[in-house]
Motif scaffolding. Structure first.
Motif, PDB file in Angstrom:
ATOM      1  N   UNK A  48       0.806  -1.216   0.000  1.00 31.17           N
ATOM      2  CA  UNK A  48       0.000   0.000   0.000  1.00 31.17           C
ATOM      3  C   UNK A  48       0.842   1.270   0.000  1.00 31.17           C
ATOM      4  N   UNK A  49       2.152   1.140   0.098  1.00 32.70           N
ATOM      5  CA  UNK A  49       2.994   2.332   0.132  1.00 32.70           C
ATOM      6  C   UNK A  49       3.033   3.056  -1.206  1.00 32.70           C
ATOM      7  N   UNK A  50       2.884   2.325  -2.302  1.00 31.86           N
ATOM      8  CA  UNK A  50       2.916   2.968  -3.616  1.00 31.86           C
ATOM      9  C   UNK A  50       1.741   3.919  -3.816  1.00 31.86           C
ATOM     10  N   UNK A  51       0.659   3.741  -3.067  1.00 28.44           N
ATOM     11  CA  UNK A  51      -0.530   4.574  -3.235  1.00 28.44           C
ATOM     12  C   UNK A  51      -0.554   5.765  -2.278  1.00 28.44           C
ATOM     13  N   UNK A  52       0.511   5.957  -1.499  1.00 23.81           N
ATOM     14  CA  UNK A  52       0.572   7.133  -0.625  1.00 23.81           C
ATOM     15  C   UNK A  52       0.473   8.396  -1.477  1.00 23.81           C
ATOM     16  N   UNK A  53      -0.373   9.373  -1.120  1.00 19.98           N
ATOM     17  CA  UNK A  53      -0.479  10.602  -1.918  1.00 19.98           C
ATOM     18  C   UNK A  53       0.879  11.244  -2.153  1.00 19.98           C
ATOM     19  N   UNK A  54       1.131  11.594  -3.392  1.00 19.67           N
ATOM     20  CA  UNK A  54       2.434  12.138  -3.774  1.00 19.67           C
ATOM     21  C   UNK A  54       2.459  13.652  -3.601  1.00 19.67           C
ATOM     22  N   UNK A  84       0.422  22.317   2.644  1.00 21.25           N
ATOM     23  CA  UNK A  84      -0.464  21.967   3.755  1.00 21.25           C
ATOM     24  C   UNK A  84      -1.492  20.927   3.324  1.00 21.25           C
ATOM     25  N   UNK A  85      -2.022  21.072   2.124  1.00 19.20           N
ATOM     26  CA  UNK A  85      -3.000  20.112   1.628  1.00 19.20           C
ATOM     27  C   UNK A  85      -2.369  18.738   1.464  1.00 19.20           C
ATOM     28  N   UNK A  86      -1.155  18.702   0.914  1.00 24.75           N
ATOM     29  CA  UNK A  86      -0.465  17.417   0.745  1.00 24.75           C
ATOM     30  C   UNK A  86      -0.176  16.769   2.089  1.00 24.75           C
ATOM     31  N   UNK A  87       0.175  17.577   3.091  1.00 25.13           N
ATOM     32  CA  UNK A  87       0.397  17.035   4.428  1.00 25.13           C
ATOM     33  C   UNK A  87      -0.855  16.367   4.969  1.00 25.13           C
ATOM     34  N   UNK A  88      -1.990  17.027   4.830  1.00 24.65           N
ATOM     35  CA  UNK A  88      -3.231  16.474   5.367  1.00 24.65           C
ATOM     36  C   UNK A  88      -3.603  15.175   4.659  1.00 24.65           C
ATOM     37  N   UNK A  89      -3.401  15.113   3.341  1.00 19.55           N
ATOM     38  CA  UNK A  89      -3.725  13.900   2.597  1.00 19.55           C
ATOM     39  C   UNK A  89      -2.831  12.737   3.017  1.00 19.55           C
ATOM     40  N   UNK A  90      -1.545  13.013   3.209  1.00 23.30           N
ATOM     41  CA  UNK A  90      -0.607  11.954   3.606  1.00 23.30           C
ATOM     42  C   UNK A  90      -0.927  11.462   5.012  1.00 23.30           C
ATOM     43  N   UNK A  91      -1.137  12.388   5.938  1.00 25.13           N
ATOM     44  CA  UNK A  91      -1.465  12.005   7.307  1.00 25.13           C
ATOM     45  C   UNK A  91      -2.754  11.184   7.343  1.00 25.13           C
TER      46      UNK A  91
END
Length: 276
Positions: free
Chosen positions: A235-241, A250-257
């Motif tokens: 499932x690591x390949x699907x982590x938001x890039x 900030x948006x990318x941080x929230x998606x990753x978290x």
């Protein structure tokens, strides 16, 4: 006679009304006003509410509508008004377990990708968080102001990464640090397929030699490792890039978290089932 006359007129005007009664009335008026004020203020950030089934916006009343709240953003970014932000879409990849307000939503797709439940995220501003000096706050350790890993600690760069299925998911290739808080925020992981993704440090456990999660011995017991129980290795390949190398918004941080947080419920079928 004159003094008696004046006292008599005062008693006629005031009657049995005393200071204690006046204090009680003033307190009651103040308390009612305070309740109304707090009720209005509590609805000045992110309101108005909307119906969870139809998306219809629920308008307030003069007693509940405190007006719009304006936030003045730093670094010349203008102002932000939560009430003017776009509303969330009503059509999501889920359906309610039964018709009715408050009914739980059952995912119909991949909830970690669709951002449902614990994998939900807020639509924050799509620009990097900044320091007091206006510089990017979270950066790779090589781009920071002389930050480094303490000699007595394990440097995670180069450590293998294992997921919840006890399989290798990749290797730690870099460290992302917070220049304002002087701490590690993310580990950059190069997955088995070669993709680079970020893993929040709060989800990572750096294990000593010989054990995976402190329970299962590794085949190679001569190395330390980064244990991430939130996700399976596949499932690591699907982590938001992230869109820009070396910069995270900030948006990318929230998606990753949210993706990692959702893994604690949705990474395996067993996690989503009740315990009893």
């Amino acid at each position: 006679m004159t003094a008696t006359y004046l006292l008599g007129n005062a008693a006629y005007i005031v009657g049995v009304f005393d200071v204690a009664e006046l204090a009680f009335i003033l307190f009651f008026i103040f308390f009612v006003g305070l309740v109304i004020y707090l009720n209005r203020e509590s609805r000045r950030e992110g309101y108005p509410l909307e119906d969870e089934q139809t998306g219809l916006v629920m308008r307030g009343t003069p007693l509940t509508d405190g007006g719009k709240k304006v936030f003045h953003l730093p670094h010349g970014r203008g102002t932000y008004v939560p009430e003017d932000a776009p509303r969330d879409p009503v059509n999501i990849a889920a359906k309610q377990a039964f018709p009715g307000r408050g009914a739980p939503f059952v995912p119909s797709g991949d909830p970690m990708i669709d951002g449902l439940g614990p994998a939900a995220y807020a639509n924050r501003q799509d620009y990097p968080d900044l320091t007091m000096d206006g510089l990017p706050r979270i950066v790779p350790i090589g781009d920071s102001h002389d930050m480094m890993v303490a000699e007595q600690d394990v440097n995670p760069i180069g450590l293998p990464v294992y997921g919840a299925d006890k399989k290798k998911a990749g290797t730690v290739s870099d460290i992302w640090v917070d220049q304002s808080e002087s701490m590690i925020r993310y580990l950059e992981v190069t997955t088995n397929s070669g993709k680079r993704v970020l893993a929040p440090m709060g989800f990572v456990a750096i294990q000593g030699k010989g054990f995976l999660g402190g329970i299962t011995p590794l085949v190679d017991d001569q190395v330390a490792l980064a244990d991430i129980e939130a996700l399976r290795s596949d499932q690591f390949d699907a982590v938001p890039a992230i869109a820009t190398p070396g910069t995270i918004t900030r948006l990318e941080e929230d998606k990753i978290q949210a993706y990692y947080g959702g893994g604690y419920m949705y990474a395996t079928a067993e996690r989503a089932e009740p315990w009893l």
